[in-house]
Scaffold this active site. Structure first.
Site, PDB file in Angstrom:
ATOM      1  N   LYS A  44       0.828  -1.205   0.000  1.00  0.00           N
ATOM      2  CA  LYS A  44       0.000   0.000   0.000  1.00  0.00           C
ATOM      3  C   LYS A  44       0.870   1.266   0.000  1.00  0.00           C
ATOM      4  O   LYS A  44       0.615   2.207  -0.752  1.00  0.00           O
ATOM      5  CB  LYS A  44      -0.961  -0.022   1.197  1.00  0.00           C
ATOM      6  CG  LYS A  44      -2.059  -1.080   1.043  1.00  0.00           C
ATOM      7  CD  LYS A  44      -2.866  -1.310   2.312  1.00  0.00           C
ATOM      8  CE  LYS A  44      -3.852  -2.478   2.119  1.00  0.00           C
ATOM      9  NZ  LYS A  44      -4.662  -2.778   3.294  1.00  0.00           N
ATOM     10  N   ASP A  69     -10.644   3.102   4.413  1.00  0.00           N
ATOM     11  CA  ASP A  69     -10.984   1.685   4.263  1.00  0.00           C
ATOM     12  C   ASP A  69     -12.492   1.476   4.147  1.00  0.00           C
ATOM     13  O   ASP A  69     -12.944   0.393   3.771  1.00  0.00           O
ATOM     14  CB  ASP A  69     -10.487   0.894   5.478  1.00  0.00           C
ATOM     15  CG  ASP A  69      -9.202   0.138   5.196  1.00  0.00           C
ATOM     16  OD1 ASP A  69      -9.081  -0.400   4.083  1.00  0.00           O
ATOM     17  OD2 ASP A  69      -8.346   0.085   6.095  1.00  0.00           O
ATOM     18  N   GLN A  87      -4.406  -1.564   9.607  1.00  0.00           N
ATOM     19  CA  GLN A  87      -4.353  -2.877   8.959  1.00  0.00           C
ATOM     20  C   GLN A  87      -4.961  -3.948   9.867  1.00  0.00           C
ATOM     21  O   GLN A  87      -4.629  -4.044  11.046  1.00  0.00           O
ATOM     22  CB  GLN A  87      -2.896  -3.226   8.600  1.00  0.00           C
ATOM     23  CG  GLN A  87      -2.744  -4.518   7.813  1.00  0.00           C
ATOM     24  CD  GLN A  87      -3.416  -4.468   6.434  1.00  0.00           C
ATOM     25  OE1 GLN A  87      -3.486  -3.416   5.797  1.00  0.00           O
ATOM     26  NE2 GLN A  87      -3.914  -5.605   5.968  1.00  0.00           N
TER      27      GLN A  87
HETATM   28  N1  GUN Z   1      -7.013  -6.797   6.041  1.00  0.00           N
HETATM   29  C1  GUN Z   1      -7.432  -7.504   4.973  1.00  0.00           C
HETATM   30  N2  GUN Z   1      -7.940  -6.674   4.028  1.00  0.00           N
HETATM   31  C2  GUN Z   1      -7.833  -5.424   4.521  1.00  0.00           C
HETATM   32  C3  GUN Z   1      -8.189  -4.141   4.013  1.00  0.00           C
HETATM   33  O1  GUN Z   1      -8.723  -3.977   2.917  1.00  0.00           O
HETATM   34  N3  GUN Z   1      -7.920  -3.095   4.820  1.00  0.00           N
HETATM   35  C4  GUN Z   1      -7.342  -3.248   6.049  1.00  0.00           C
HETATM   36  N4  GUN Z   1      -7.136  -2.147   6.776  1.00  0.00           N
HETATM   37  N5  GUN Z   1      -7.015  -4.415   6.544  1.00  0.00           N
HETATM   38  C5  GUN Z   1      -7.255  -5.501   5.786  1.00  0.00           C
END
Ligand code: GUN
Length: 299
Positions: free
Chosen positions: A54, A121, A98
């Site tokens: 990311k 998110d 995350q």
């Molecule tokens: N863990 C698995 N997928 C995601 C996501 O799209 N965002 C976040 N913050 N954590 C995740």
């Protein structure tokens, strides 16, 4: 790439190019670059890899980012404190926490602390609620990325039967909302299957479009699906493989070979949905910087 394989890497690259152009234009108008604050808790290798992907994408599109790593012994109070600091920092546009979190940190408690205007998110109940009633919102990245794939590959959802397997807050539940809503790009008849679903195959076999987001390698086999189905495999599972340097390989929730034989389109793992999630996060971070979802004069 075989004719029926969806190239998520390519579509994500096109999306990132679009975001890069938009960021350049935004900054060219005298604005500071968008800024994403990532929060990583503990040392789960997969989470570390995702956050790394990311922040790398941020750099590529001209979004600034910072990652803070906290120990997995951190308390709820300490985490909420840190989030409030980022909420109050005007130089931060988006906050990414995350997931998954260590067991003692309950995600729903913590996520509500994030300022919904910085919730790139799309996990905050305010944003999920707005999604459910069809208002502009931060749409969670993986489901939004899947709808982008449908758009790119001209997969018609309107009036067709979409079956979503897995009802998580991150993928299955918001995706089922998006697919089923009349005023979104969905308009599909939508079935949401979960761990209490009886006779899973009876539902799956009816799917024109099948999205699997469970985290169970090989759960879906070719015998379970209809000829011509469009399959989106969201699972990213590590299975041990001594022939690989890392000692493992990544597989989805579908037995790829047998399902691909019957599918008209299918996403590979890796290179399917994963890159789309990252691209949609870039898009949401730019929306947050521009205050497109929540204009300041509405607050
Ligand atoms: N863990 C698995 N997928 C995601 C996501 O799209 N965002 C976040 N913050 N954590 C995740």
């Amino acid at each position: 790439m075989a004719r029926n394989i969806i190239d998520g890497k390519k579509v994500a690259e096109l999306l990132r190019q679009q975001v890069r152009d938009d960021v350049r234009e935004w900054v060219g108008r005298g604005n500071r670059p968008p800024m994403l604050q990532a929060i990583l808790i503990g040392n789960d290798p997969a989470s570390g890899t995702y956050v790394g992907a990311k922040t790398k994408a941020c750099k590529e599109v001209g979004i600034e980012s910072e990652t803070v790593t906290f120990p997995d012994t951190m308390s709820v109070r300490e985490l909420k404190e840190a989030i409030r600091t980022y909420n109050n920092d005007d130089s931060i546009d988006g906050i990414l926490l995350q997931l998954p979190l260590p067991g003692h940190l309950h995600p729903s408690q913590v996520i509500e602390t994030i300022d919904h205007r910085k919730d790139v998110d799309g996990f905050h109940p305010m944003n999920v609620g707005r999604l459910a009633v069809g208002q502009p919102t931060f749409r969670s990245c993986t489901p939004a990325g899947i709808l982008e794939l449908f758009r790119y590959y001209s997969v018609m959802t309107k009036g067709r039967h979409a079956v979503v397997v897995g009802a998580s807050n991150i993928v299955g539940s918001p995706l089922a909302i998006m697919l089923s809503r009349e005023n979104d790009s969905g308009k599909a008849t939508t079935t949401l299957c979960h761990k209490y679903t009886r006779d899973l195959t009876r539902h799956i076999i009816q799917a024109d479009i099948l999205i699997v987001a469970v985290g169970s390698p090989g759960l879906i086999t070719g015998q379970m699906v209809k000829e011509g189905v469009v399959v989106i495999d969201v699972g990213i599972n590590r299975v041990s493989d001594s022939s690989r340097d890392k000692g493992y390989r990544l597989v989805g929730d579908c037995d790829f070979e047998s399902v691909a034989e019957k599918a008209s389109l299918i996403t590979p793992v890796p290179g399917g949905v994963g890159p789309m999630t990252v691209a949609m996060l870039m898009k949401n971070t730019l929306l947050a910087a521009k205050k497109s979802i929540y204009p300041s004069d509405n607050m």
